[in-house]
Scaffold this active site. Sequence first.
Site, PDB file in Angstrom:
ATOM      1  CB  SER A 286      24.802  19.712 -21.358  1.00  0.00           C
ATOM      2  OG  SER A 286      25.167  19.639 -22.701  1.00  0.00           O
ATOM      3  NE  ARG A 287      21.223  12.460 -20.674  1.00  0.00           N
ATOM      4  CZ  ARG A 287      19.974  12.537 -21.074  1.00  0.00           C
ATOM      5  NH1 ARG A 287      19.689  12.515 -22.342  1.00  0.00           N
ATOM      6  NH2 ARG A 287      18.992  12.650 -20.196  1.00  0.00           N
ATOM      7  CB  VAL A 288      26.710  15.546 -26.563  1.00  0.00           C
ATOM      8  CG1 VAL A 288      26.285  14.117 -26.612  1.00  0.00           C
ATOM      9  CG2 VAL A 288      25.605  16.457 -27.006  1.00  0.00           C
TER      10      VAL A 288
END
Length: 524
Positions: A374-376
């Site tokens: 999950s990048r953010v």
Amino acid sequence: MVNTGKNKRELKTVLDDTFQVLNGTLREHKAKLESRETGAIHFIGEGIARVKGLPDVKLNELIRFSDNKTGIAFNLDPEEIGIVLLDEAQTLKAGSEVYRTGRVLDTPVGDALLGRVVDSLGRPLDERGPLHASQRQPIEREAPGILDRAPVSVPLQTGILVIDALIPIGRGQRELILGDRQTGKTSIAVNAIINQRDKDVICVYCSIGQKISGVAKVIDDLRKYGAMEKCIVVVATGEDSPGLRFAAPYAATSMAEYFMEQGKDVLIVYDDLSHHARTYREISLLLRRPPAREAYPGDIFYIHSRLLERSTHLSKEYGGGSLTALPIVETEAQNISAYIPTNLISITDGQIYLSPELFQKGILPALDAGKSVSRVGGKAQLSAYHEIAGNSRLSYSQFEELESFARFGTRLDERTRKILARGQHIREILKQSPYDLLSAPEQVVILLSVTQGLFDNVPIGKMNEVKKAVRKVTLEKLSDIGKRILADEKLNNDDKKAILGTVEKTIQSGNYSKKGKEIGNGNV
Ligand code: ATP
Ligand code: MG
């Protein structure tokens, strides 16, 4: 006799009046000449029509046929226009007339849609009567600009421990769910929707090209678990025309944007975009657009990026609403580097990968922590999770790495055995059945206990029972700490001590622990 005369007089006056009214109307009526561009069908086939005429037609304009059915102008060639049909075209034939409407395709939006099941054009499919929506919006709208957006800062709790702890999702994020068929993709998305039933998030579930029985089950589950009233279900099944299937996700996004623009938080699920891509390929090939890689047309990336760019967290000046997207994509033979999956991975802010191997082993949800990211969302996670979740992610990935070696029956040193034992316990607590959703305080208490080694002496077979007991005690005895966790406060040392003390007591009183017996002794 007198009566008859009176009746006749009355009849005469009525007739005179009517005559005068008619005369007046006729005088007022002026014949108007209206110019209307028409064309004629030149070819009609499965889901599409090619039309000659209509010289001024615009791209994506809604076209009306002689039987009142509609289509979208998709291809504008000098010689002819390629139209995608939105309805069955049984009565149409070559030579039939077609008309411009001067409009683009739009859909009803608003509160009236909540709790309803509709098709891509907003026509009701349920038995709750006609829809009384006061507004309409085009299905294709421009995505908010860079300056209208705010960073993702509020978590979207899915109630699924493995996701909220290891791959957290924030409001306004786009998180792809991908995996082979029958790996639990829909189940994760539907559970995420159900978890919003007592929160302030409105949900839209958009089904594209799925089996009718599958969609019926989703609707049934949403109703059964009380999530339907805050939800809109948009359905274009495999039986619907390719035009309706293609339009479904755009229409669903317009319905969701209405709420986002009012400052609300919205969650949208697209189930699934591989079907959508295939539908677009079908339309493009029928319209004789040049095929590119895997026979998809060249702009296949753009149709998904312009859809998913509409999901965002709006800045305060624009109301601060958000649209979180969970697009689903089906992989074939676990090939996540195929064309459509890689396109979507690059468009989204992270992916949840579901592995058929884990599914077969009964490790459910079958989320592969190594391939998921999950990048953010990490920045949006509740403060109480920060340290704990990092620890459990580390322990879990160390465990996954070591697990394959341990299978060879190698002799294991003490440290490795401990990592394996801890990993097995983490895996056990991450297992979760559908619809059995965990609140944030329950998740934090369980994670803290496992990372502090409180479960190390509990036999694996008893973990389910322990988990239930810990959840119960969290709700009963740790409700104050729970409230602070939900208010995004950090846990201080006293809180941690209180949690660990309570959990330890629960384990002792329930006689779950088997002190002295080593667990996970290489038998992984
Ligand atoms: P498809 O490719 O057909 O769309 P899918 O990947 O969407 O499938 P689901 O329909 O969500 O998968 O789930 C497949 C099956 O697995 C269902 O019968 C569902 O009940 C079961 N399942 C999913 N998640 C879990 C879970 N956490 N625990 C137990 N069973 C589960
Ligand atoms: Mg599914």
